[in-house]
Design an enzyme around this catalytic site. Sequence first.
Site, PDB file in Angstrom:
ATOM      1  N   HIS A   1       9.556  -0.958 -25.866  1.00 26.47           N
ATOM      2  CA  HIS A   1       9.363   0.273 -26.626  1.00 26.47           C
ATOM      3  C   HIS A   1      10.637   1.124 -26.601  1.00 26.47           C
ATOM      4  O   HIS A   1      11.034   1.636 -25.560  1.00 26.47           O
ATOM      5  CB  HIS A   1       8.201   1.050 -25.994  1.00 26.47           C
ATOM      6  CG  HIS A   1       7.808   2.281 -26.736  1.00 26.47           C
ATOM      7  ND1 HIS A   1       7.852   3.528 -26.165  1.00 26.47           N
ATOM      8  CD2 HIS A   1       7.341   2.452 -27.994  1.00 26.47           C
ATOM      9  CE1 HIS A   1       7.420   4.418 -27.024  1.00 26.47           C
ATOM     10  NE2 HIS A   1       7.108   3.796 -28.152  1.00 26.47           N
TER      11      HIS A   1
ATOM     12  N   GLU B   1      11.100  -2.790 -30.099  1.00 25.05           N
ATOM     13  CA  GLU B   1      10.473  -1.822 -31.003  1.00 25.05           C
ATOM     14  C   GLU B   1      11.431  -0.685 -31.241  1.00 25.05           C
ATOM     15  O   GLU B   1      12.139  -0.258 -30.327  1.00 25.05           O
ATOM     16  CB  GLU B   1       9.168  -1.294 -30.391  1.00 25.05           C
ATOM     17  CG  GLU B   1       8.378  -0.337 -31.277  1.00 25.05           C
ATOM     18  CD  GLU B   1       8.761   1.139 -31.102  1.00 25.05           C
ATOM     19  OE1 GLU B   1       8.295   1.970 -31.906  1.00 25.05           O
ATOM     20  OE2 GLU B   1       9.533   1.454 -30.164  1.00 25.05           O
TER      21      GLU B   1
ATOM     22  N   ASP C   1      12.049   3.109 -33.836  1.00 25.66           N
ATOM     23  CA  ASP C   1      11.684   4.032 -34.911  1.00 25.66           C
ATOM     24  C   ASP C   1      12.902   4.194 -35.811  1.00 25.66           C
ATOM     25  O   ASP C   1      14.043   4.154 -35.326  1.00 25.66           O
ATOM     26  CB  ASP C   1      11.303   5.399 -34.341  1.00 25.66           C
ATOM     27  CG  ASP C   1      10.225   5.302 -33.280  1.00 25.66           C
ATOM     28  OD1 ASP C   1       9.084   4.986 -33.636  1.00 25.66           O
ATOM     29  OD2 ASP C   1      10.527   5.544 -32.095  1.00 25.66           O
TER      30      ASP C   1
ATOM     31  N   HIS D   1      13.524   8.683 -32.642  1.00 29.41           N
ATOM     32  CA  HIS D   1      12.096   8.956 -32.750  1.00 29.41           C
ATOM     33  C   HIS D   1      11.799  10.323 -33.367  1.00 29.41           C
ATOM     34  O   HIS D   1      10.981  10.445 -34.279  1.00 29.41           O
ATOM     35  CB  HIS D   1      11.436   8.879 -31.368  1.00 29.41           C
ATOM     36  CG  HIS D   1       9.977   9.211 -31.381  1.00 29.41           C
ATOM     37  ND1 HIS D   1       9.500  10.502 -31.236  1.00 29.41           N
ATOM     38  CD2 HIS D   1       8.882   8.422 -31.527  1.00 29.41           C
ATOM     39  CE1 HIS D   1       8.178  10.498 -31.299  1.00 29.41           C
ATOM     40  NE2 HIS D   1       7.787   9.251 -31.481  1.00 29.41           N
TER      41      HIS D   1
ATOM     42  N   GLU E   1       9.192   0.936 -36.753  1.00 26.52           N
ATOM     43  CA  GLU E   1       8.240   1.965 -37.161  1.00 26.52           C
ATOM     44  C   GLU E   1       8.909   2.951 -38.114  1.00 26.52           C
ATOM     45  O   GLU E   1       9.936   3.551 -37.789  1.00 26.52           O
ATOM     46  CB  GLU E   1       7.690   2.731 -35.958  1.00 26.52           C
ATOM     47  CG  GLU E   1       6.685   3.814 -36.382  1.00 26.52           C
ATOM     48  CD  GLU E   1       6.134   4.638 -35.236  1.00 26.52           C
ATOM     49  OE1 GLU E   1       5.554   5.699 -35.518  1.00 26.52           O
ATOM     50  OE2 GLU E   1       6.303   4.233 -34.072  1.00 26.52           O
TER      51      GLU E   1
END
Length: 267
Positions: free
Chosen positions: A10, A37, A39, A52, A125
């Site tokens: 993450h 992962e 953003d 993020h 994301e």
Amino acid sequence: MRKLPRVVAHRGASAVEPEHTLAAYRRAIEFGADGLECDVRLTADGHLVCVHDRTIERTSNGQGVLSTMSLAQLESYDWGSWKRPWADLDENAGPTGADGRRVLTLETLLATVRDAGRPIELAIETKHPTRYAGRVERRLVEALDRFGWARPRPGTESPVRVMSFSWLSLRRMRTAAPGLRTVLLMDRIPLRFRDGSLPAGVSYAGPSLEIVTTQPDYVDKAQKHGHQVHVWTVNTENDVRHCRDLGVDAVISDRPDLALQVLAEDV
């Protein structure tokens, strides 16, 4: 034996390195994470960067709204010292070079995945709402196209999947790149999807850890509808074991090293 969940780092190995920095992703790869992962947000001059928050105060020494800034402006800030402010005084404290302090572009992260030397998944994301709306998805598809990952050839699968809390964002991705897998992130399950179904075209379910803790039967329901279940954010030994016992398909963790160690107990 039931198949173990894959471990997705993450924001990189963000428990030990500054989140969303190249150092964090390289550390996750070293740990053996199955996937990464990130953003993505769009700069004022059209670059996708891995950040993020809407504003940059928390993870840099700058201030302001990211979408109003150019990439050059973002590159002028330090994105790592907030994590370890005394790193320059301790050679064992962590990254002190550009890898741990420079804003990370999606392009650089894609190249890192490509050059990793082993298959690595990448979960991207899209952050919404944003002033740029559909431009985010268009830029994302363009970036993936440059690596041949937006429109995989028949019989092949892109290493990339796109995640969002926004169904509209996933619908845009499905229209622009129908071969890509998509993940609907959920901090609560909408009433019409509590049977384990998902909106048309969505590949996987992305429930929070709280959901699978309070509603453990959701995992089985979603899988019976043919959907994988990817759970965020799983950071303790007990939570990793809980997800393992439920049979989830992937755990997204700030501590990929810990998750891998716990899952190795079953090997």
